[in-house]
Design a protein around this motif. Sequence first.
Motif, short mmCIF file in Angstrom:
data_model
loop_
_atom_site.label_atom_id
_atom_site.label_comp_id
_atom_site.label_asym_id
_atom_site.label_seq_id
_atom_site.Cartn_x
_atom_site.Cartn_y
_atom_site.Cartn_z
N MET D 1 33.55 53.49 53.29
CA MET D 1 33.46 52.89 51.93
C MET D 1 34.44 53.59 50.99
N GLY D 2 35.29 52.83 50.42
CA GLY D 2 36.24 53.43 49.48
C GLY D 2 35.67 53.47 48.08
N LYS D 3 36.44 53.95 47.19
CA LYS D 3 36.01 53.98 45.78
C LYS D 3 36.08 52.57 45.21
N LYS D 4 35.05 52.24 44.43
CA LYS D 4 34.99 50.87 43.91
C LYS D 4 35.83 50.71 42.65
N VAL D 5 36.61 49.66 42.63
CA VAL D 5 37.39 49.32 41.43
C VAL D 5 37.24 47.82 41.21
N MET D 6 37.10 47.43 39.93
CA MET D 6 36.91 46.01 39.62
C MET D 6 38.19 45.23 39.86
N PHE D 7 38.02 44.04 40.39
CA PHE D 7 39.17 43.22 40.73
C PHE D 7 38.96 41.82 40.17
N TYR D 8 39.98 41.35 39.47
CA TYR D 8 39.93 40.01 38.93
C TYR D 8 40.90 39.14 39.74
N PRO D 9 40.41 38.32 40.66
CA PRO D 9 41.33 37.58 41.52
C PRO D 9 42.01 36.43 40.79
N GLY D 10 41.27 35.66 40.00
CA GLY D 10 41.84 34.48 39.36
C GLY D 10 41.81 33.30 40.30
N CYS D 11 41.87 32.10 39.72
CA CYS D 11 41.59 30.89 40.50
C CYS D 11 42.59 30.66 41.62
N THR D 12 43.85 30.97 41.36
CA THR D 12 44.87 30.61 42.33
C THR D 12 44.71 31.39 43.64
N LEU D 13 44.28 32.63 43.52
CA LEU D 13 44.11 33.45 44.72
C LEU D 13 43.01 32.90 45.62
N LYS D 14 42.10 32.17 45.01
CA LYS D 14 40.98 31.65 45.77
C LYS D 14 41.39 30.42 46.59
N GLY D 15 42.49 29.81 46.22
CA GLY D 15 42.89 28.62 46.95
C GLY D 15 44.24 28.81 47.61
N VAL D 16 45.27 28.37 46.90
CA VAL D 16 46.59 28.33 47.52
C VAL D 16 47.17 29.72 47.77
N ALA D 17 46.65 30.75 47.09
CA ALA D 17 47.24 32.08 47.27
C ALA D 17 46.30 33.03 47.98
N LYS D 18 45.61 32.53 48.98
CA LYS D 18 44.74 33.37 49.78
C LYS D 18 45.53 34.53 50.39
N ASN D 19 46.79 34.24 50.68
CA ASN D 19 47.65 35.27 51.26
C ASN D 19 47.83 36.45 50.31
N LEU D 20 47.85 36.16 49.01
CA LEU D 20 47.97 37.25 48.03
C LEU D 20 46.66 38.01 47.94
N GLU D 21 45.57 37.27 47.84
CA GLU D 21 44.28 37.96 47.68
C GLU D 21 43.98 38.86 48.87
N ASP D 22 44.06 38.32 50.07
CA ASP D 22 43.65 39.11 51.21
C ASP D 22 44.55 40.30 51.45
N SER D 23 45.85 40.09 51.24
CA SER D 23 46.75 41.23 51.48
C SER D 23 46.53 42.31 50.42
N THR D 24 46.14 41.90 49.21
CA THR D 24 45.87 42.90 48.17
C THR D 24 44.63 43.69 48.52
N VAL D 25 43.54 42.96 48.80
CA VAL D 25 42.27 43.64 49.04
C VAL D 25 42.37 44.54 50.27
N GLU D 26 43.04 44.02 51.31
CA GLU D 26 43.10 44.80 52.54
C GLU D 26 44.02 46.01 52.40
N SER D 27 45.13 45.84 51.70
CA SER D 27 46.02 47.00 51.52
C SER D 27 45.32 48.07 50.69
N ALA D 28 44.53 47.64 49.70
CA ALA D 28 43.80 48.62 48.89
C ALA D 28 42.78 49.34 49.74
#
Lengths: 355, 133, 1105, 296
Positions: D1-28
């Motif tokens: 478990m890493g340290k928790k930090v709040m993340f605001y994905p925004g609508c686009t990451l939830k749809g067409v930019a899944k590639n941005l969201e997942d790579s961000t969360v996983e790299s973090a």
Amino acid sequence: MTENEMLKKFIRDGFEKGVKEAVMARSETKDSYTYALITKKEDVDKLTPIAPVMQWNGADILRRITKLKKSERKLLAILRPCESRTYKELVKFNQINPENIIVLTYDCPGTVHARNYKYEPTESEKLIEEMKSGKISNKVRESCRVCEYPTPIKGVGDIGLGIVNTTEPVFFSLSDKGKEFLAGMGISEGERDDSSWVKLHRDNREKWLKEERITGGRKGLEEFLSSCLNCHNCKDMCPICFCKECFFEDHSVFDYESNKFYNWADDKDGIRLPTDKSLFHVGRLIHMGTSCIGCGLCQQACPMDIPLYRLFGIVGNDLQKVFNYKPGVNDDIPPVMDFREDELHEFEGLFGGEE
Amino acid sequence: MKYTITKDPHEDERVQKIIEISGQNIFSCYQCGRCSSGCPMAEFMDVLPNQVFMFLQEGDVDTLLNAKTPWICAACFTCTVRCPVGLDLAAVMEAIRELQLRKNYDYVDPYKVEDREELPPIAMVSNFRKFTP
Amino acid sequence: MAMKRIGLFVCHCGRNIAGTVDVERVVKEISKREDVAFATHYIFMCSQPGQQLIEDSIKKYNLDGVVVANCSPTLHERTMRNAAARAGLNPYRVEIANIREWAAWPHEDNPEAATRVAIRIVNATIEKLKANASLHPLEVPVKKRALVVGGGVAGMQAALDLADAGIETVVVEKEPSLGGNMIRLSETFPTLDCPQCILTPKMNDVGGHPNIKLYTYSEVEEVDGYLGNFKVKIKRKSPFIDWNKCTGCGECAKVCPTTLPSDFDLKMATRKATHIPFEQAVPFKYTITYNGVPPCNAACPLHLNAQGYVAAAKAGRFDRSIDVVWERLPFAGIAGRICTHPCESACSRGAIDKPVGIREVKRFVADWAVKNDRKYILHVKGEKEKSVAIIGAGAAGLIAAHDLREMGYKVTVYDKLPVIGGMLAVGIPPYRLPQEVIDYEVQPLIDASVEFVLNYEVNEKNFEEIRKKYDAVILAIGTHKERHLGIPGEEKAMHALELLKKANLGEDVDLKGKKVVVIGGGNSAVDAARTALRFGGDVTIAYRRTRNEMPAIPEEIVDAEEEGVKFKFLVSPAEILDGKIKLEKMKLGEKDASGRRKPIPTGEYEMMDADVVVLAVGELPDASWAEKLGINVERNRIKVNEFMQTSLQNVFAAGDAVTGAWDWVHAAAYGRWAAKNVAHYLEGEEMEKVQIEMSSNLRGYKELAYPAKRHETKKLGMEERRTTFKEFNLGYTEEDVVDEAKRCLGCGGCAKCGLCVEVCESKAIDLHMQDWYVEEEVGAIIVATGFEVMPPEAFPELGGKYPDVLNALQFERLLAPAGPTEGIPRRPSDGKIPKAIAFVHCVGSRDPQNGVPYCSRICCMYTIKQAMLVKHARPDIAVYDFYIDIRSNGKGYEEFYHRAKEEYGVNFIRGKVSKVYKVGDRYRVQGVDTLTGRIVEVDVDMVVLATAAKGSSSVKELAKKLRIPYDEWGWLKETHLKLKPLETPVGGVFIAGAAQFVKDITDSVSQGSGAAAKAMALLSKPELEKEPLLARVDPEICAGCGRCKDQCAYGAISIDPVRHVAVVNEALCEGCGACSANCPTTAIQVVNFKKGQIIRAVDVLAEVF
Amino acid sequence: MGKKVMFYPGCTLKGVAKNLEDSTVESARVLGYDLVELPGWTCCGAVYGLAQDSVKFTIANVRNLIKAQNFGKEIGDNRLLAVCSMCYNNLKRAHIDVMKNRDKLKTLDLFMDEEANYEGNINVMHYLQFLKNDVGMDKVAEMVKKPLKGLKVAPYYGCLLLRPDEVAIDDREDPHILEELFEILGAEVVDYPLKNECCGSYHTVDKKEIVGERTYKLVSVAKGMGADVIATSCPLCFFNLDKRQEIAKQKHSEFEHMPIVYFTQLMAIAFGLTSQDVLHFDKHYISPEEVLQKWL
């Protein structure tokens, strides 16, 4: 051995070892304690170095001794912590020449109001007892209860005597001069933890700064000072008020033709007289506020029992914060003597800053 | 080409309105042209950004209301950050658009947008926020 | 006594006052006052008849005070006071009531308010005036000499005018030559004169004028004194060349190996560290640029002059190079082979690619000396009687022996080993450091009668004897005891020291075909592994952390790997068994105090084959015997104080025995300090605290870093390396060493290699010369410090980071016939002549958001000039000039602009450029034509930015010293922009030229002459009158607290030590009143501004309407 | 478990930019941080209102900030990370706007009587700022498993990370934060002069041709400088530069396609996270697979 006896032995030893030639410390009088200057070992018994009252600020006395010329003899002065800070502050203002002076200061139990002492004397040993049990005596003055620095500070004065949190009182040096002195006396330096004693006072102080603040603007101030006799005792007792002649003693400044007074009274639906009463206190605040070390003698001096320390201490505290200056605690230059190109931008502009 | 100034532009209500909505003193522009030369959209505009200010300074709001320029500005702020006198040009463009939009005018029709499926939501949200009332 | 017969004179100032203020009512109201004897008004009080009116009235009504109600006192106070004086009234009984700026103008729309305010102002002024004293001007003597700061065209003009008028003038210029910015220019607008042609005569005049004392390469350090009597302390920066002897022959520059970017050419060219900025320089003397101690020298614990020997090697002067090494160290060959080279870790080149191979350069020159039979000779500087014993002939002991012998002491070195060198001899394997090298470099010591007693072990039995026999002893016993791990089976293992010692003393150890595991990660582990390999072993190093944390020298790890040593990381030995070793697996945890990540045991184990286990886990000093003799020992190390002295008085210690096992260079450095303090001790002098570390923030000239890889040294063939103890590193070749040395970025400027000293026939060069100071007394000072232009780097959007995007001053150098490209513009990136150049006006100017708010005034004209010169030099170059407005407001300027447009074919495009970026080899300029309303793009090969001008960067410091004001852009502030443009608020200090604000040559020269005239007017009088409105102290009240003293900007106040009161120096006081405002008791007050006066005036002003 | 930090994905990451969201969360996650999605977040509004009298553009953002304020107290951290440039720009500007303009905040409070008032202590950060200032580039360097040696990247910031000045995450004319990151990832950074130029933004909805022209210029200059990919952080820039190459090609036959990636995808790849669950190359119009093959 009580702390006072211990200090007397220290003084006697000092004479014998030749590390000093004179001592300034408190001595008992009929209803109080005053400062005494002795030059012989035999006179040591006249002294009560830690006294239960503080009639005069010892730094003010040192100012009188050394202002014109440095001390010609090696003088040991035993001062309360607030006096030692005054000492340091007055050195900055050229009022004391510290050469040849050794200042000893100690963990302070506080002092009783001079008037209260007169009618109900208390021994300092009693106050020290209470201090050792970790309690601020309810007899001590308001300013002592909320003292920010009730114990010796490194760099302020030369020798400290630790009383709290130790089975036997310990000596320690506060400066190189003090270190040398103690070495000359053959005393090895000790340690003790004074943090709980300091914290006790600081907590009081935080509360006091919040609760005793004078509110209500100019009107509140007028009301606070309403019983003031304009006797200027507070100024006379203030060690920071070192002027030879106070601006407010020069009454000619406020002399006007009668019509002037009538015109003012016309304009303002009546005026208070004399006109310079609150001006005196405000003027004094401006002059000494940044250097107020909090000895509280203004309040003790007031014949009308106006709690003046709440005015000078609290405003002084705020003012010192503005300039990030702690009088008598370190070697910083007093704000009135320091010119900085880049400061106080928040007070710039007609209405003090943009927002 | 001729334009007759009939009224002191400083007194013109619509110019004042633009100043009020944008919060910008459009009269401080001194026509250096840096907004136009840096504008990524300038090549698609019919009135250059610096000319917008000259029109305003001459009180000619009509030309601007009929111009494509305010609708081509992408609010990228390149001009805003580079303007030597600190004018927020994007806000002025917005103010000109507002003059129209506040009359309940739709510049784009959401129903006619192509490839709606593919477009990122932020593209549509921002487009409609800028171009519809 | 208070005045009783005051006269009031209200001025209409045309309609300026009377248009708003009802002047008649003012007169009527004031007339009611008992103390006013006469009041009147007149249309222009400052006119002749107006003044006459005042004079007549004073006489007629016997007035004892006068108030003139008119404009600001800065304009006519003097006029009115003079009028009163003519009528016999003391001028200081005249006061001005400013009813124009304070009443009429601010209340223009409300005449009633204006009139009431005017009446109040007059009343207040009368209240103030009533207590005015009659005063008489002070007389101050004048020193009839002048100082001009700045040797540009304005400063030179001022100096020449003063000197011609017979006034002795001192000129201070911070650069080595006169000339300023003007001499950098190619030609000048609008006449296209060549500045070299028109300015050099002036420069020569200044240089040779009998009335001018010229200090170039100098700066004003301190200014004391006042109008007519300034004392100026001038810092003369050391040029490291005695200018009295320098003939300007230039031989030094020919041999100087250090090349620096030319500051005169604004980095458009390079120059040598010793240089004359340009051909016409005055004085024509060489200056050596020295920036300070470079990082390599600072990082070296011995502070060898690394940049120096690298520089000499660069010139191929290996003889000089070895001499530079020998200046501080006789053991060049040892150091060149085994030093851990902190110099290279600190090398600025490391931040760009890899550090310069400093150690290998030293190694090369050391070997070169051997080959060429150049020997180090220890010169004993005067024999001394006293003797010193040194215990241990290792790194620390040898250098201490050398240093003490050099100082003249008799030195005996004892060592228990049969060879000289200590750990160098037995701890470092011969393939890295052959014993011959040690012996060769120790020979000079033996030749100079240092006595070596070998095979002699000093211990508790014989130490006292030695101590008695010698005057002092240095313990440099090293670390020859092995550290133990305390694991089972440890006794089966061999210690690294044992193995290395055998190898060094030529004994054979048979490890053929055996599996050897070396435990440890330090240098001795790697040494042991490589030694074991050479004895035929199959070697693996087992280390408990990873490669990144290994403390061994990284190159050595690579060398070991090349030779076939294997590595096993993250294991720690748990038990040594027969033929095997049990290892515990580790993992890395948090960082420890040394910054390395800590190994943490995992509890998992593995077994590894190991016929021989070699432990290289550290060594300790064997100091137990010393402890018995009363020498303090802590954690096995000999304890010393900050002077390297042990607890026994005449016993010092140094080296690994003190620090724990470290490296050669630190041992040597401490050894040197021990020797130094032994000498102090023996001479009864005060000892010096050990100071090994030194810092340097110099980072070299990045622009000199042409791409060049670090050279690798030649190595022995792999077969021989693996099987023999022959030295494996063969060092640089002669070509390589020179090329490698060229990679140095010259952080320190002059490397002090001394090549120039050799060739200077007049013996003018002194590389140890220090800055010095001179004092001059002058009566007036003219500041003409000029301007600077912003660097192109400040504008990244305009391509400022590209090499071919220059600012205008840099481009001037490219256009200058004597400049680096001989007047033909060429691209700094590739030297090609551009096909097209774009000029951009107003870069940073007229841009309060991103630069400066003002117009820089000269850019339009010089840009047009540069465009013309480009066309002149190469008509085929296309020139695009992007402007906003062309400001050509000078004589002949507009015509000049038209010539550019009409005759020269310069393309002018109105619109500011917003972006410049590189497209392929060219630069794309993205602009606009605001006139046609089109975006314009053009590809060019060079871009010249007309960047904003600012005051000289050093001017603020100078202004503070002179106490004159300046603005945020570094321009000095004049007293009055229109009427007193040359004066400053400080009497006797004048400003001229572009120091006040950017201006062209014409204006600068005019101002130079103007300021000179001002100074002459001042100096022409034998004595000066000074305004008597000064601060005075009432000693009865003054408490001597010193608040006023700290506030005085003029340094006019001091505290009398006897009376303990403040004292005002009237000559220095300017009467500003800052002291008075800060005095708690009003003991210090300005005459005629006393507290009663001010309070009375304020009372009137503050009355409720 | 890493340290928790709040993340605001925004609508686009939830749809067409899944590639941005997942790579961000996983790299973090690799760097030891757990990006926790802000509960109940709403749309940021995509563009910020420029009219002086407009408060409507601020409401949604201040709501989000209030939510972050509440949630932040729960997890004991006041940082709110956004990786979409538009979300970052809007949240940050709203924060600055109401902190500068307290009257506006008061007005906003009237609109939002069901929620607590915004106290102003949320630290809105872009993921890049977080990497540079809080995580530290050293730490990033430590986690690099497959240095992207040989990959030529053109860093592309677009507008919203750099303008207006008050929200700029780096020097607006010559930013270096992406360059620094890519160098640490082992890639070769192209000195891309148009890195802060606008892609055409929301015009992609109704004026595709203009965006096509912008894409043409931005991509061909990058190509001319030798770049293999353009890396960005904004899903709108990404869409425009990626999808609108179609139009660019139609208009300019010499145009050559170039794949567009998110900087977080490059981070993920360098960290050894090459699964399509993280990278989602199916979301790309021009597939970067071929160019990145070496490291996948």
